[in-house]
Design a protein around this motif. Structure first.
Motif, short mmCIF file in Angstrom:
data_model
loop_
_atom_site.label_atom_id
_atom_site.label_comp_id
_atom_site.label_asym_id
_atom_site.label_seq_id
_atom_site.Cartn_x
_atom_site.Cartn_y
_atom_site.Cartn_z
N VAL A 155 67.73 180.58 89.81
CA VAL A 155 69.01 180.65 90.52
C VAL A 155 69.74 181.91 90.08
O VAL A 155 69.75 182.25 88.89
CB VAL A 155 69.88 179.42 90.20
N ALA A 156 70.36 182.60 91.02
CA ALA A 156 71.08 183.83 90.71
C ALA A 156 72.48 183.82 91.31
O ALA A 156 72.74 183.14 92.31
CB ALA A 156 70.31 185.05 91.21
N HIS A 157 73.37 184.60 90.68
CA HIS A 157 74.71 184.80 91.21
C HIS A 157 75.20 186.18 90.78
O HIS A 157 74.62 186.80 89.87
CB HIS A 157 75.68 183.71 90.76
N LYS A 172 77.62 189.67 100.13
CA LYS A 172 78.78 189.51 101.02
C LYS A 172 79.55 188.22 100.73
O LYS A 172 80.44 187.86 101.49
CB LYS A 172 78.32 189.52 102.48
N ASN A 173 79.17 187.51 99.66
CA ASN A 173 79.83 186.25 99.26
C ASN A 173 79.65 185.14 100.29
O ASN A 173 80.47 184.21 100.35
CB ASN A 173 81.33 186.48 98.99
N LEU A 174 78.58 185.20 101.08
CA LEU A 174 78.26 184.11 101.99
C LEU A 174 77.61 182.96 101.22
O LEU A 174 77.62 181.82 101.69
CB LEU A 174 77.31 184.60 103.09
N PHE A 175 77.02 183.27 100.08
CA PHE A 175 76.40 182.27 99.22
C PHE A 175 77.07 182.28 97.85
O PHE A 175 77.36 183.34 97.31
CB PHE A 175 74.91 182.54 99.05
N ASP A 176 77.27 181.10 97.29
CA ASP A 176 77.76 181.00 95.92
C ASP A 176 76.61 181.23 94.94
O ASP A 176 76.78 181.88 93.90
CB ASP A 176 78.36 179.61 95.66
N LEU A 177 75.44 180.69 95.29
CA LEU A 177 74.24 180.80 94.46
C LEU A 177 73.04 180.96 95.38
O LEU A 177 73.08 180.54 96.55
CB LEU A 177 74.04 179.54 93.62
N ILE A 178 71.97 181.55 94.85
CA ILE A 178 70.74 181.64 95.63
C ILE A 178 69.54 181.26 94.77
O ILE A 178 69.53 181.49 93.56
CB ILE A 178 70.51 183.05 96.22
N PHE A 179 68.53 180.65 95.42
CA PHE A 179 67.23 180.44 94.80
C PHE A 179 66.39 181.67 95.13
O PHE A 179 66.22 182.00 96.31
CB PHE A 179 66.56 179.18 95.34
#
Length: 291
Positions: free
Chosen positions: A268-270, A138-145
């Motif tokens: 890290v993922a995107h 939902k594009n709430l995060f730019d990147l995630i661990f």
């Protein structure tokens, strides 16, 4: 009517001749004339008096020139405002993570990044698996661990930071406690206490049992610290990531790697179809170089 035509018209009105205007706009004189004629046709007005040696604006042309300047100025003001908004957006960074930062030594890296980049508005949210992936989608995060096995790699780009593995957490008097590795088949008659069902580690364990043709006897589920205590008093054994065990290890327990399983990659993922902001790219490169 296009902004390009308006710019051509303004330039022509401000130049001595169409030739000079064409030179300024880096187009041919015929192309400039065609665009202005299209503009006149759409407006149904004659903007230029071409009966004289040098074309001059008609009264309608004089009026439209003033309006064209307003349109052009408003357009460029809007573009400048959008540019400022984009710059502001690029200075914000929203990061999502599983609750595992301390076990992979990520807390200090994030802290040092924020200290090095005080100009950034940095947001870090610790959530469980489903909320993490939903937030990225939902594009709430730019990147995630995240752990690699949680991702559909057709949709997401994954940058590995470190590797972990699944271990059997056993009392030191357990027959397998002194082994270098142990298989799930050797443990199939054990009573297990596993991580909660909403976690990726639980799903990884259950998929591993399924692949091995094992139907495990699960006493209950709990958080890692509770699991370690339960194994210590003899309620059962567990399967944890090695890094989790290291956080809560007790002298009376042993952690034996499970053989035959894939490594648990952490990184890290995107989203693949979305370009990273300059802030996100900066953060990604910083983390990769400091782990």
């Amino acid at each position: 009517m296009t902004l390009e035509q308006i710019d051509y018209f303004i330039c022509a009105a401000q130049s001595r001749t169409f030739f000079d205007a064409a030179e300024t706009m880096h187009i041919s004189q015929s192309s400039l004339s065609k665009q202005i004629m299209k503009l006149e046709k759409e407006l149904e007005l004659t903007l230029w008096d071409r009966s004289k040696r040098t074309a001059v604006l008609t009264p309608a042309g004089e009026f439209f020139y003033k309006e064209a300047l307003k349109i052009s100025r408003q357009y460029h003001r809007s573009m400048e405002a959008v540019s400022h908004f984009k710059d502001s957006e690029s200075l914000t960074l929203h990061i999502g993570t599983l609750p595992f930062l301390s076990q992979y030594h990520l807390t200090s890296v994030i802290h040092s990044f924020c200290a090095a980049h005080p100009e950034l508005s940095f947001s870090l949210k610790e959530v469980e698996d489903q909320e993490l992936l939903s937030g990225l989608e939902k594009n709430l995060f730019d990147l995630i661990f995240v752990r690699k096995h949680m991702l559909d790699l057709k949709l997401y780009t994954f940058h590995v930071l470190t590797e972990d593995r699944l271990v059997a957490v056993l009392p030191k008097n357990h027959p397998s406690a002194s082994k270098k590795t142990v298989s799930l088949t050797e443990l199939k008659r054990e009573i297990f206490i596993l991580m909660p069902p909403h976690t990726s580690i639980y799903r990884f364990c259950m998929q591993s049992f399924h692949d091995a043709g094992i139907h495990p006897q699960i006493l209950r589920t709990a958080r890692a610290e509770s699991i370690v205590s339960a194994v210590e008093i003899g309620e059962g054994i567990s399967l944890l990531t090695e890094s989790s065990f290291q956080l809560f290890r007790q002298p009376s327990l042993a952690a034996v790697p499970i053989n035959g399983l894939e490594k648990l990659s952490v990184g890290v993922a995107h989203k693949k179809n979305m370009a990273l902001t300059s802030s996100a790219e900066c953060f990604l490169q910083y983390v990769k170089s400091h782990i």
